[in-house]
Design a protein around this motif. Structure first.
Motif, short mmCIF file in Angstrom:
data_model
loop_
_atom_site.label_atom_id
_atom_site.label_comp_id
_atom_site.label_asym_id
_atom_site.label_seq_id
_atom_site.Cartn_x
_atom_site.Cartn_y
_atom_site.Cartn_z
N ARG A 67 0.24 17.03 -11.64
CA ARG A 67 0.57 18.34 -12.18
C ARG A 67 0.54 19.37 -11.06
O ARG A 67 -0.35 19.36 -10.21
N LYS A 68 1.51 20.25 -11.04
CA LYS A 68 1.67 21.15 -9.90
C LYS A 68 0.49 22.08 -9.66
O LYS A 68 0.29 22.55 -8.55
N ASP A 69 -0.31 22.36 -10.70
CA ASP A 69 -1.47 23.23 -10.51
C ASP A 69 -2.77 22.42 -10.47
O ASP A 69 -3.84 22.92 -10.78
N ALA A 70 -2.67 21.15 -10.08
CA ALA A 70 -3.84 20.28 -10.05
C ALA A 70 -4.88 20.80 -9.06
O ALA A 70 -4.52 21.30 -7.98
N TYR A 103 0.83 -1.21 0.00
CA TYR A 103 0.00 0.00 0.00
C TYR A 103 0.87 1.26 0.00
O TYR A 103 0.38 2.36 0.25
N THR A 104 2.16 1.10 -0.28
CA THR A 104 3.07 2.23 -0.25
C THR A 104 2.77 3.18 -1.41
O THR A 104 2.63 2.75 -2.56
N THR A 105 2.69 4.47 -1.10
CA THR A 105 2.36 5.48 -2.10
C THR A 105 3.31 6.65 -1.99
O THR A 105 3.72 7.04 -0.90
N CYS A 106 3.66 7.21 -3.13
CA CYS A 106 4.53 8.39 -3.18
C CYS A 106 3.96 9.37 -4.20
O CYS A 106 3.52 8.97 -5.28
N LEU A 107 3.94 10.64 -3.86
CA LEU A 107 3.48 11.68 -4.78
C LEU A 107 4.68 12.38 -5.40
O LEU A 107 5.64 12.73 -4.70
N VAL A 108 4.61 12.60 -6.70
CA VAL A 108 5.66 13.34 -7.41
C VAL A 108 4.99 14.51 -8.13
O VAL A 108 4.16 14.30 -9.02
N ILE A 109 5.32 15.72 -7.73
CA ILE A 109 4.73 16.91 -8.34
C ILE A 109 5.57 17.31 -9.54
O ILE A 109 6.79 17.51 -9.43
N VAL A 110 4.93 17.43 -10.70
CA VAL A 110 5.64 17.69 -11.95
C VAL A 110 4.99 18.86 -12.70
O VAL A 110 3.83 19.19 -12.46
N PRO A 111 5.73 19.50 -13.62
CA PRO A 111 5.16 20.63 -14.36
C PRO A 111 3.99 20.25 -15.25
O PRO A 111 3.04 21.01 -15.43
N LYS A 142 -7.16 13.54 -21.78
CA LYS A 142 -6.76 14.92 -21.99
C LYS A 142 -7.35 15.80 -20.90
O LYS A 142 -8.54 15.72 -20.60
N GLY A 143 -6.52 16.64 -20.29
CA GLY A 143 -6.98 17.53 -19.24
C GLY A 143 -6.85 16.95 -17.85
O GLY A 143 -7.01 17.67 -16.86
N GLN A 144 -6.58 15.66 -17.76
CA GLN A 144 -6.42 15.02 -16.45
C GLN A 144 -5.15 15.53 -15.78
O GLN A 144 -4.16 15.79 -16.45
N SER A 145 -5.15 15.66 -14.47
CA SER A 145 -4.02 16.28 -13.78
C SER A 145 -3.10 15.29 -13.10
O SER A 145 -2.11 15.70 -12.49
#
Length: 236
Positions: free
Chosen positions: A123-126, A63-71, A104-107
């Motif tokens: 996406r950083k502006d999600a 159940y390990t999860t990691c978030l990566v914020i990208v442009p 398309k448009g998914q963040s």
């Protein structure tokens, strides 16, 4: 604290298998040790993922999860998908490893690696409220079901639960805008393809074709109409 940095350490069964997988996606290995404990680091455009070998780890129960914020996420997903397809012969959307589908448009999208770790690229502006693709928002039963299914499908990766939500809403056959039912059927067809249910995918498409929609309405959700066919092509 000034300039604090948080670095996740994800478990894995095999460093070799894990490093090969992330190498396929374009990550560069920047560190590896075998003793006293298995440990490795990979990097992609400044984002680091650290891995530690764990004996007895069961990937299917991870159940390990990691978030990566990208442009941005669309081109990144396309790059990952092409790399995975080149090795697996089709887009792996189930089992281990796998990648979630992208519209398309998914963040955001999720990559689940061979050890069962879920790495979510956002996406950083999600938006904080995960109701993407459902604007303007409808308060009808079908509108609510569409949003709930989107969250289950795209955020939690639970295609079966998403399909069940839509199936229940469609079965009620409550009065509403034709385009909402069409959207629900298009989403249900795409989920059926993802779940390998060709019979339900076909029946959803057949009902969808019987719904009277104007050219303007068809254009409004053309990408949703094409999602099932697009996914089917990636599975061949």
């Amino acid at each position: 604290m000034t300039h604090a940095v948080t670095i996740p350490v994800l478990p894995c069964v095999s460093l070799d298998e894990t490093l090969d997988f992330y190498g396929l996606l374009g990550f560069q290995r920047t560190y590896r040790q075998t003793a006293p404990n298995p440990y490795a680091v990979v990097e992609h455009d400044g984002a680091q993922l650290h891995f530690a070998g764990v004996k007895g780890l069961k990937p299917t129960e991870s159940y390990t999860t990691c978030l990566v914020i990208v442009p941005e996420v669309e081109r990144l997903h396309q790059s990952f998908a092409e790399a995975l397809r080149s090795v697996f012969g089709k887009l792996p959307i189930s089992g281990l490893p796998r990648i979630s589908r992208m519209r398309k448009g998914q963040s955001r999208f999720t990559v689940v690696d061979p050890a069962g770790n879920s790495v979510i690229f956002i996406r950083k502006d999600a938006p904080d409220d995960y109701d993407e693709g459902q604007k303007p928002q409808s308060s009808s039963p079908l509108g609510k079901a569409l949003r709930a299914a989107a969250r289950l499908r795209d955020f939690k990766g639970d295609d079966r639960a998403a399909a069940k939500v839509l199936e229940v809403a469609l079965a009620r056959n409550e009065k509403g805008l034709p385009i909402e039912r069409a959207r629900a059927l298009a989403a249900r067809a795409e989920l059926a393809v993802a779940l390998g249910d060709e019979t339900r995918a076909r029946s959803a498409r057949e009902e969808l074709q019987r719904i009277p929609l104007s050219e303007t309405e068809q254009a409004q959700f053309r990408e949703e109409l094409e999602a099932a066919d697009s996914l089917a092509r990636t599975q061949r």
